[in-house]
Structures are given as structure tokens and as C-alpha cells.
Design an enzyme around this catalytic site. Structure first.
Site, short mmCIF file in Angstrom:
data_model
loop_
_atom_site.label_atom_id
_atom_site.label_comp_id
_atom_site.label_asym_id
_atom_site.label_seq_id
_atom_site.Cartn_x
_atom_site.Cartn_y
_atom_site.Cartn_z
N TYR A 76 -14.82 -12.12 -0.40
CA TYR A 76 -15.48 -10.85 -0.75
C TYR A 76 -16.71 -11.09 -1.62
O TYR A 76 -17.74 -10.43 -1.48
CB TYR A 76 -14.51 -9.92 -1.47
CG TYR A 76 -13.52 -9.26 -0.53
CD1 TYR A 76 -13.90 -8.18 0.26
CD2 TYR A 76 -12.22 -9.73 -0.42
CE1 TYR A 76 -13.00 -7.58 1.13
CE2 TYR A 76 -11.32 -9.14 0.44
CZ TYR A 76 -11.72 -8.07 1.22
OH TYR A 76 -10.84 -7.48 2.09
N ARG B 58 -3.56 6.35 1.07
CA ARG B 58 -4.11 7.52 1.77
C ARG B 58 -3.19 8.19 2.76
O ARG B 58 -3.49 9.30 3.19
CB ARG B 58 -5.41 7.12 2.47
CG ARG B 58 -6.57 6.97 1.51
CD ARG B 58 -7.72 6.26 2.17
NE ARG B 58 -7.34 4.89 2.47
CZ ARG B 58 -8.10 4.02 3.12
NH1 ARG B 58 -9.27 4.39 3.57
NH2 ARG B 58 -7.68 2.79 3.34
N ARG C 252 -7.21 11.62 -5.51
CA ARG C 252 -8.44 10.83 -5.40
C ARG C 252 -9.65 11.75 -5.32
O ARG C 252 -10.70 11.47 -5.90
CB ARG C 252 -8.40 9.93 -4.17
CG ARG C 252 -9.58 8.95 -4.19
CD ARG C 252 -9.67 8.14 -2.94
NE ARG C 252 -9.91 8.98 -1.79
CZ ARG C 252 -10.27 8.53 -0.59
NH1 ARG C 252 -10.39 7.25 -0.39
NH2 ARG C 252 -10.45 9.37 0.39
N ASP D 109 -6.62 -2.81 -7.57
CA ASP D 109 -7.17 -3.50 -6.40
C ASP D 109 -7.39 -4.96 -6.73
O ASP D 109 -7.56 -5.32 -7.90
CB ASP D 109 -8.49 -2.85 -5.97
CG ASP D 109 -8.83 -3.23 -4.54
OD1 ASP D 109 -8.25 -2.62 -3.62
OD2 ASP D 109 -9.63 -4.16 -4.35
N ARG E 16 0.82 -1.22 0.00
CA ARG E 16 0.00 0.00 0.00
C ARG E 16 0.85 1.27 0.00
O ARG E 16 0.46 2.28 0.60
CB ARG E 16 -0.96 0.04 1.19
CG ARG E 16 -2.07 -0.98 1.16
CD ARG E 16 -3.27 -0.45 0.38
NE ARG E 16 -4.19 -1.54 0.11
CZ ARG E 16 -5.32 -1.77 0.80
NH1 ARG E 16 -5.65 -0.99 1.77
NH2 ARG E 16 -6.09 -2.78 0.49
O1 CP3 Z 1 0.15 -1.77 -2.45
C1 CP3 Z 1 -0.17 -0.85 -3.24
O2 CP3 Z 1 0.19 0.33 -3.09
C2 CP3 Z 1 -0.96 -1.23 -4.47
C3 CP3 Z 1 -2.35 -0.97 -4.43
C4 CP3 Z 1 -3.30 -1.91 -3.73
C5 CP3 Z 1 -4.57 -1.47 -3.28
N1 CP3 Z 1 -5.26 -2.55 -2.84
C6 CP3 Z 1 -5.03 -0.09 -3.31
C7 CP3 Z 1 -6.17 0.31 -2.46
C8 CP3 Z 1 -3.22 -3.27 -3.48
C9 CP3 Z 1 -2.07 -4.23 -3.70
C10 CP3 Z 1 -4.48 -3.67 -2.93
C11 CP3 Z 1 -4.81 -5.06 -2.58
C12 CP3 Z 1 -6.00 -5.34 -1.77
N2 CP3 Z 1 -7.24 -4.80 -1.90
C13 CP3 Z 1 -6.07 -6.35 -0.81
C14 CP3 Z 1 -4.94 -7.27 -0.45
C15 CP3 Z 1 -3.93 -6.61 0.39
C16 CP3 Z 1 -4.30 -6.52 1.82
O3 CP3 Z 1 -4.37 -5.37 2.31
O4 CP3 Z 1 -4.45 -7.58 2.44
C17 CP3 Z 1 -7.36 -6.36 -0.28
C18 CP3 Z 1 -7.89 -7.25 0.82
C19 CP3 Z 1 -8.12 -5.38 -1.00
C20 CP3 Z 1 -9.56 -5.07 -0.87
C21 CP3 Z 1 -9.74 -3.67 -0.47
N3 CP3 Z 1 -9.53 -2.59 -1.29
C22 CP3 Z 1 -10.12 -3.18 0.80
C23 CP3 Z 1 -10.42 -4.06 2.01
C24 CP3 Z 1 -10.13 -1.80 0.71
C25 CP3 Z 1 -10.52 -0.81 1.76
C26 CP3 Z 1 -9.41 -0.87 2.74
C27 CP3 Z 1 -9.22 0.41 3.46
O5 CP3 Z 1 -8.07 0.53 3.94
O6 CP3 Z 1 -10.14 1.23 3.56
C28 CP3 Z 1 -9.73 -1.45 -0.59
C29 CP3 Z 1 -9.55 -0.08 -1.11
C30 CP3 Z 1 -8.17 0.32 -1.48
N4 CP3 Z 1 -7.33 -0.38 -2.27
C31 CP3 Z 1 -7.52 1.55 -1.11
C32 CP3 Z 1 -6.26 1.54 -1.75
C33 CP3 Z 1 -5.23 2.62 -1.75
C34 CP3 Z 1 -8.12 2.64 -0.29
C35 CP3 Z 1 -9.14 3.30 -1.14
C36 CP3 Z 1 -9.29 4.75 -0.86
O7 CP3 Z 1 -8.53 5.54 -1.44
O8 CP3 Z 1 -10.21 5.08 -0.11
#
Ligand code: CP3
Length: 354
Positions: A154, A31, A40, A77, A27
Site C-alpha cells: 500500500y 458495511r 459512518r 484499519d 470484517r
Molecule cells: O474485521 C473487522 O471487523 C475489523 C476492522 C477491519 C477493517 N479493516 C475495517 C474496514 C480490519 C481488520 C481491517 C483490515 C484491513 N484493512 C485489511 C486486511 C484484511 C483484509 O481484508 O485482507 C486491509 C487489506 C485493509 C485496507 C483497507 N481498508 C481496504 C482495502 C479498504 C477498502 C476495502 C473495501 O472493502 O472497500 C479499507 C477500508 C475499511 N476497513 C472498511 C472497513 C469496515 C470499509 C470502509 C468503509 O466504511 O467504507
């Protein structure tokens, strides 16, 4: 072979000698960076960033402009696959991901369409191609996907879950239907990752974020086995280089030997595992990635440096360790603290590579 100015990350995954431990952060685009939050907001929402290759490329590069990172990770994602299969992904502010049409029963699973990544997820491949062009050989680009089990949770729960009630009910009541879903997802993930590799991803990571929620025996059957099928089906070499595969099961510390036998190049570790012991357990079979507690980044730069030192000392001398957090960086972390983390790895790790 296309030239790469910094190949520490790829060399380390193959356990070849390097001058210091490479570092990136799960990540790393997200954010905690004000420039991410601003973009964003301009774009409207998270999925608009993912679906616009120029914006996805810009977000991917944001952390690399600030920090001396050894790899870029595609901004996207794991839930793009279920979205492309018709489940209707959306994000509710403050609530995380949601699906408009979650899977309810075997009929829904039987009706899932086959995925054609270049067609159905063309925006991801366009982003990969654009990012590779913009990186211009500075550091390698990591592609990724969710694991079939993690995606299944999911798709069945309709979003994040504490207990995976629907998914586990299906697993225990109708294991053959669960296997049908996991088989379909394994085929889709294999095609998706191969398309990312052909578009330019130089390593891939499989995020099995919720594998650790499974029982000891269920993990092997419902999480590891489908990931093994994916690894078997991945393109092994591209552009004259091996394409390493990183397997990350959060909470998977007790299954490292089985994971190492999957053919993965490296295992991602969360912070509950001792990386030095993990190294002894897997031997020369795989490299390791991780595993500082992401919460350390809330503490002072001095404490961050001490914790980095402890992880480096635990792994010990020699190649085969990619420094990372044990899970993604959280939105509340100060960018300067992330900076202190990367600086500490740069300063303290050369001593382990002499
Ligand atoms: O690592 C990176 O920088 C690459 C980008 C990346 C994102 N999601 C961006 C994202 C990667 C590799 C993911 C993978 C992802 N997405 C996983 C596996 C990794 C982990 O954390 O275990 C999972 C379970 C998801 C599903 C997902 N997407 C969730 C649960 C959420 C909300 C989580 C939260 O923190 O609120 C997302 C959204 C998401 N994916 C964000 C980002 C930067 C936040 C979205 C926002 O800007 O509001």
C-alpha cells in the site's frame, strides 16, 4: 487473571477442550450492517470512525449486539501505521484507501520516522481500553495489524493494486532497500501490537492479505521472515494469560508448514485450502482459523448451513478450530445470512467436541 465469561476462542487457540467451535467473522463490523452505514454517515467518513475511540468502540460492539459471537475485533484499519508515519491516508468513495505521499524510492524509505504507538496512534490504544471496559469480560478482544509486506504494497503503490508493480520492481531491483522498508515496518508493527496488548487486546492477528501474491521463494524472504521477527518480539503473556498470535496469509496454503514453524499460535486459512488436510500438515503445532468462502453468504440459509457442516466435518473432532470466513465479509451480504452462518456453527459444532 481477569475473569472472562466466554473463553472458547482463547482456549481453542491453545487447543484446550471446549464445548463447541468458537466463531467470529473477519470484517464483522462493517458495511453489511445498516447500523454501521448509519453511524459512518453521521461521522462523515471511515477514518473519523477509527480516530474517535467512542465511535470505534460503538462500531466494534454492533455485531456483538446482533449475533452470538465468541470474540470482538478492534474496529480500526491496517493502514493506520503508514498514516502515522506521515503518508497521509484518505478514502475516496468507492475507490478504497489512498495515500497522498506514497513511497517512491530508497530516500523516502530512509526518511520514514520511527513509530511511538502510544503517542502516534493513541486513538487506537484509547479505543482498545474503552472496548475492554465496555465488553466487561463478555468475550475476548482481538487486536490486529497488517504484515510488513502487505503494508509495504500500500505504501509503495499509493493504494490498492492488481499487480504490485512498484513494490515488486523494488523487491527485484533493490532487495536490500526492500528489506530496509520491511525491517522498519516489522519494528513498527511489533511496537504497535505490543501497545495494543498492554492496552487490553487478548489475542492479535497479523493480516498478510497480499503475501499470496509473492513467488514461492520471495514469500519466505519478504513476507514470512519479517512476520517471524514480529512474533519473536511480541509480549507472550499478559493479565496472567497467554496472548495468542494468528497469522493469516491470504493465498498462503502452500506455505503452512513454514508458517507453523514461525511460533504463531494459529494460522488463518482462506477458502482455497482444505482445512482437514491443513490440520494433518501442521499437526499439533498450531490451531487453525477459517475457512468458509465468504461468497457462500450470498446463497440461501440452507446452503450456508450445508457449507458450515462441510467445513466442520473437514476439520473433524477435537479442539483447535476457530470458525471464520476465509476472508472478510462483503458489503452486499444480508445480515440475516450472517446470522444463519453463526447459528449453524452453534448448532452443528457441539457434535465435534464430545
Ligand atoms: O474485521 C473487522 O471487523 C475489523 C476492522 C477491519 C477493517 N479493516 C475495517 C474496514 C480490519 C481488520 C481491517 C483490515 C484491513 N484493512 C485489511 C486486511 C484484511 C483484509 O481484508 O485482507 C486491509 C487489506 C485493509 C485496507 C483497507 N481498508 C481496504 C482495502 C479498504 C477498502 C476495502 C473495501 O472493502 O472497500 C479499507 C477500508 C475499511 N476497513 C472498511 C472497513 C469496515 C470499509 C470502509 C468503509 O466504511 O467504507
Amino acid at each position: 487473571m481477569i475473569e472472562l465469561k466466554n473463553d472458547r476462542f482463547l482456549r481453542t487457540l491453545l487447543k484446550q477442550p471446549v464445548d463447541r467451535t468458537p466463531v467470529w467473522m473477519m470484517r464483522q463490523a462493517g458495511r453489511y450492517l445498516p447500523e454501521y452505514r448509519q453511524l459512518r454517515q453521521q461521522a462523515g467518513d471511515f477514518m473519523s470512525l477509527c480516530m474517535n475511540p467512542e465511535l470505534a468502540c460503538e462500531v466494534t460492539l454492533q455485531p456483538l449486539r446482533r449475533f452470538p459471537l465468541d470474540a470482538a475485533i478492534l474496529f480500526s484499519d491496517i493502514l493506520t501505521i503508514p498514516d502515522a508515519m506521515g503518508l497521509g491516508l484518505y478514502f475516496e468513495a468507492g475507490e478504497g484507501p489512498r495515500f497522498r505521499k506514497p513511497l517512491v524510492d530508497g530516500k523516502d524509505i530512509a526518511a520514514l520516522p520511527e513509530l511511538n504507538p502510544e503517542q502516534d496512534l493513541g486513538y487506537v490504544m484509547d479505543a482498545v481500553r474503552l472496548i475492554r471496559r465496555e465488553l466487561n469480560g463478555s468475550v475476548p478482544l482481538i487486536g490486529f495489524s497488517g504484515s510488513p509486506w502487505t503494508l509495504a504494497t500500500y505504501m509503495m503503490e499509493g493504494g490498492s493494486s492488481k499487480d504490485y508493480r512498484r513494490t515488486k520492481t523494488l523487491l527485484y531491483n533493490q532487495p536490500q532497500v526492500m528489506h530496509e522498508l520491511l525491517d522498519k515496518l516489522a519494528v513498527a508493527v511489533t511496537a504497535y501490537l505490543n501497545a495494543q496488548i498492554l492496552a487490553g487486546a487478548q489475542a492479535v492477528q497479523i493480516f498478510d492479505s497480499w503475501g499470496g501474491a509473492l513467488s514461492h521463494t520471495a514469500y519466505r524472504e519478504f513476507s514470512l521472515a519479517p512476520m517471524q521477527r514480529i512474533i519473536d518480539g511480541l509480549i507472550k503473556e499478559h493479565e496472567g494469560r497467554k496472548v495468542p498470535v494468528i497469522l493469516f496469509t491470504k493465498g498462503g496454503g502452500q506455505w503452512l508448514e513454514a508458517m507453523a514453524a514461525s511460533g504463531a499460535t494459529a494460522l488463518g486459512l482462506d477458502w482455497t485450502t482444505d482445512i482437514g488436510l491443513a490440520r494433518t500438515r501442521v499437526g499439533d503445532q498450531v490451531a487453525l482459523q477459517g475457512n468458509m468462502d465468504p461468497a457462500v453468504l450470498y446463497a440461501s440459509p440452507e446452503r450456508i448451513r450445508e457449507e458450515v457442516a462441510a467445513v466442520l466435518a473437514s476439520y473433524g473432532a477435537g479442539s483447535g478450530h476457530v470458525f471464520n470466513l476465509g476472508h472478510g465479509v462483503t458489503p452486499e451480504v444480508k445480515p440475516e445470512h450472517a446470522g444463519a452462518f453463526f447459528d449453524a456453527v452453534h448448532e452443528l459444532s457441539p457434535a465435534y467436541h464430545q
